[in-house]
Write a protein that holds these residues in place. Sequence first.
Motif, short mmCIF file in Angstrom:
data_model
loop_
_atom_site.label_atom_id
_atom_site.label_comp_id
_atom_site.label_asym_id
_atom_site.label_seq_id
_atom_site.Cartn_x
_atom_site.Cartn_y
_atom_site.Cartn_z
N PRO A 1 0.83 -1.21 0.00
CA PRO A 1 0.00 0.00 0.00
C PRO A 1 0.86 1.26 0.00
O PRO A 1 2.00 1.26 0.49
CB PRO A 1 -0.80 -0.12 1.32
CG PRO A 1 -0.72 -1.55 1.70
CD PRO A 1 0.59 -2.06 1.19
N GLU A 2 0.30 2.33 -0.54
CA GLU A 2 0.98 3.62 -0.55
C GLU A 2 0.91 4.27 0.82
O GLU A 2 -0.10 4.19 1.51
CB GLU A 2 0.35 4.55 -1.59
CG GLU A 2 0.57 4.14 -3.03
CD GLU A 2 1.98 4.36 -3.50
OE1 GLU A 2 2.69 5.17 -2.86
OE2 GLU A 2 2.38 3.74 -4.50
N ASP A 3 1.99 4.90 1.23
CA ASP A 3 2.02 5.65 2.49
C ASP A 3 2.48 7.06 2.19
O ASP A 3 3.65 7.29 1.87
CB ASP A 3 2.97 4.97 3.48
CG ASP A 3 2.97 5.65 4.84
OD1 ASP A 3 2.21 6.63 5.01
OD2 ASP A 3 3.70 5.21 5.74
N ASN A 4 1.58 8.00 2.28
CA ASN A 4 1.91 9.40 2.02
C ASN A 4 2.00 10.21 3.30
O ASN A 4 2.10 11.45 3.27
CB ASN A 4 0.85 10.03 1.10
CG ASN A 4 0.80 9.34 -0.25
OD1 ASN A 4 1.84 9.11 -0.87
ND2 ASN A 4 -0.40 8.99 -0.71
N HIS A 5 1.98 9.51 4.44
CA HIS A 5 2.02 10.18 5.74
C HIS A 5 3.42 10.18 6.29
O HIS A 5 4.11 9.15 6.27
CB HIS A 5 1.08 9.47 6.73
CG HIS A 5 1.18 10.00 8.12
ND1 HIS A 5 0.80 11.27 8.46
CD2 HIS A 5 1.63 9.41 9.26
CE1 HIS A 5 1.00 11.45 9.76
NE2 HIS A 5 1.51 10.34 10.27
N ARG A 6 3.87 11.31 6.78
CA ARG A 6 5.21 11.40 7.38
C ARG A 6 5.08 11.46 8.89
O ARG A 6 4.41 12.37 9.43
CB ARG A 6 5.93 12.64 6.87
CG ARG A 6 7.36 12.77 7.40
CD ARG A 6 8.13 13.81 6.62
NE ARG A 6 9.49 13.95 7.13
CZ ARG A 6 10.51 14.33 6.39
NH1 ARG A 6 10.34 14.58 5.11
NH2 ARG A 6 11.70 14.47 6.91
N PRO A 7 5.68 10.53 9.62
CA PRO A 7 5.55 10.52 11.08
C PRO A 7 6.10 11.79 11.73
O PRO A 7 7.03 12.43 11.20
CB PRO A 7 6.38 9.30 11.50
CG PRO A 7 6.44 8.44 10.29
CD PRO A 7 6.46 9.39 9.13
N ALA A 8 5.53 12.14 12.85
CA ALA A 8 6.04 13.29 13.61
C ALA A 8 7.40 12.95 14.19
O ALA A 8 7.79 11.78 14.30
CB ALA A 8 5.06 13.64 14.72
N ARG A 9 8.14 13.99 14.59
CA ARG A 9 9.46 13.76 15.17
C ARG A 9 9.32 12.98 16.47
O ARG A 9 8.48 13.28 17.32
CB ARG A 9 10.14 15.10 15.44
CG ARG A 9 11.55 14.94 16.03
CD ARG A 9 12.24 16.28 16.21
NE ARG A 9 13.56 16.11 16.80
CZ ARG A 9 14.66 15.82 16.13
NH1 ARG A 9 14.60 15.65 14.81
NH2 ARG A 9 15.82 15.69 16.74
N PHE A 10 10.16 11.96 16.59
CA PHE A 10 10.17 11.14 17.80
C PHE A 10 11.49 11.41 18.51
O PHE A 10 12.55 10.94 18.10
CB PHE A 10 10.05 9.65 17.44
CG PHE A 10 9.94 8.75 18.63
CD1 PHE A 10 8.71 8.55 19.25
CD2 PHE A 10 11.05 8.12 19.15
CE1 PHE A 10 8.59 7.72 20.36
CE2 PHE A 10 10.96 7.28 20.26
CZ PHE A 10 9.73 7.09 20.87
N ASP A 11 11.45 12.20 19.57
CA ASP A 11 12.68 12.63 20.24
C ASP A 11 13.38 11.47 20.93
O ASP A 11 12.74 10.64 21.60
CB ASP A 11 12.36 13.72 21.27
CG ASP A 11 11.96 15.03 20.60
OD1 ASP A 11 12.50 15.32 19.51
OD2 ASP A 11 11.11 15.75 21.15
N LEU A 12 14.70 11.43 20.78
CA LEU A 12 15.51 10.36 21.35
C LEU A 12 16.70 10.96 22.10
O LEU A 12 17.22 12.01 21.70
CB LEU A 12 16.03 9.44 20.23
CG LEU A 12 14.97 8.64 19.47
CD1 LEU A 12 15.55 8.07 18.18
CD2 LEU A 12 14.43 7.51 20.35
N PRO A 13 17.15 10.31 23.17
CA PRO A 13 18.31 10.81 23.92
C PRO A 13 19.57 10.86 23.06
O PRO A 13 19.74 10.07 22.13
CB PRO A 13 18.47 9.78 25.05
CG PRO A 13 17.13 9.14 25.19
CD PRO A 13 16.55 9.11 23.80
N ASP A 14 20.46 11.79 23.38
CA ASP A 14 21.68 11.99 22.61
C ASP A 14 22.75 10.98 23.04
O ASP A 14 23.62 11.27 23.86
CB ASP A 14 22.20 13.42 22.82
CG ASP A 14 23.41 13.73 21.95
OD1 ASP A 14 23.65 12.96 20.98
OD2 ASP A 14 24.12 14.70 22.23
#
Length: 443
Positions: free
Chosen positions: A118-131
Amino acid sequence: MPATTFFIDKPVYDAAKGLVRFDYGLDDRRFCETLELPPGADARAAETETFGKLLGLAAIVMGVSYFKLLAPLKIAAPDIALTTEERSFVIDVYENGLGEFYARNNLQRFGKLSLEAPEDNHRPARFDLPDRALVPIGGGKDSLVSVELLQAADVAFTPFAVNPKGPILSSVDKIGIPPIYVTRTLDKEMIRLSKEPGFYNGHVPSTAINSMIAALCAVLYGYNRIVLSNERSASEGNVTFDGREANHQHSKSIQFEEILASVLANATGGSLQYFSILRPYSEARIASLFARETKYDHVFSSCNRNFRLAGHDGPLWCGECPKCHFVFLIFAPVMSKERLVGIFGQDLLAQSEHEHSFRELTGLAGQKPWECVGEILEAAACLYELTKRSEWADEPIVQLLKPDLLTQYGEGKLEFALAELMADSSEHHIPQSLAARISPHAL
């Protein structure tokens, strides 16, 4: 009859058990593979669309092990939505990632595979990760050089491995930082069929597979960087087949790194970075960096015979494979003979029965071996350097290859290659801020 379609089901993650299930099909044949993850995963992270996206991509990449049994032209993932970029990534894995497999089985697949999803035209939101960084450890010299550079630059990191054994366990023990280990269990029927007549077997892009598993762990355990240890030499292919270069190390190449880095960044809203910290360096340069430290001398191994499905047993170095020969060759110019022979347990340059292997490595015969070895000219330059060193000049392998080496390349070309091997390349994707912290420690 050969299978017409390879099916990839939507994977299932059981957070309570830390278990991921992947199901595949080749027409009416069914297979199941699992990942067992360690305790400590973030339950909230597992419920995000970011993790779901990475889980689907991991299922597709890991599927190459089952696809190759019959290598059909059609791949179907009806429940895993993909963006245009992700489709290109999948095709790259199944075409170029399996390039050696196709070449050695004489299967023409380049440009012929189709992918239904299937086509996915949705871009996930930023998922913050530890540095902090997740660093795959392979048990060889490369990842240990990465560790030394990161520690010297005071960069927070955690060792990571899938199905660790032998040199991986002993190397991580020397590193002294608690690791993240994942247990991957392949379908036993797939393993059985791979040995049966009528089914194919061969090399799969293990770095791509392990990288996707690392990406799952980065989200679940909190890491914003996956730091690889792939050298610039990995981008050189082995042979031309079906109109394209087949590279044993495709999933270690800078081309693959660029593709996967973009896919992972987009899947996480730009929060997860993926790059090799050793990309500026040749194998010979990495050997010189490794030679500075002796604490890993008797725990590491780059010999692939230590990493079979059945596990590790026997000596760290077999002394017979092209990988052993290449690593010995690039260490010889930067280590004393006593130290190097002590590491390998034998002097590989004294064994004339392996002359042909060294000839292939240096481009004097056959083709570049289907192994994770450096560039042809790199090996030739290192052997040339040994002709000028009293400690190595009279070794049987050096004496046997020297005349043809000089005839084929000439001293000028070999001298230039030697200088170039120790010069750092600017073609890499290390973030500038991190590169500035690392560079002084590589001088």
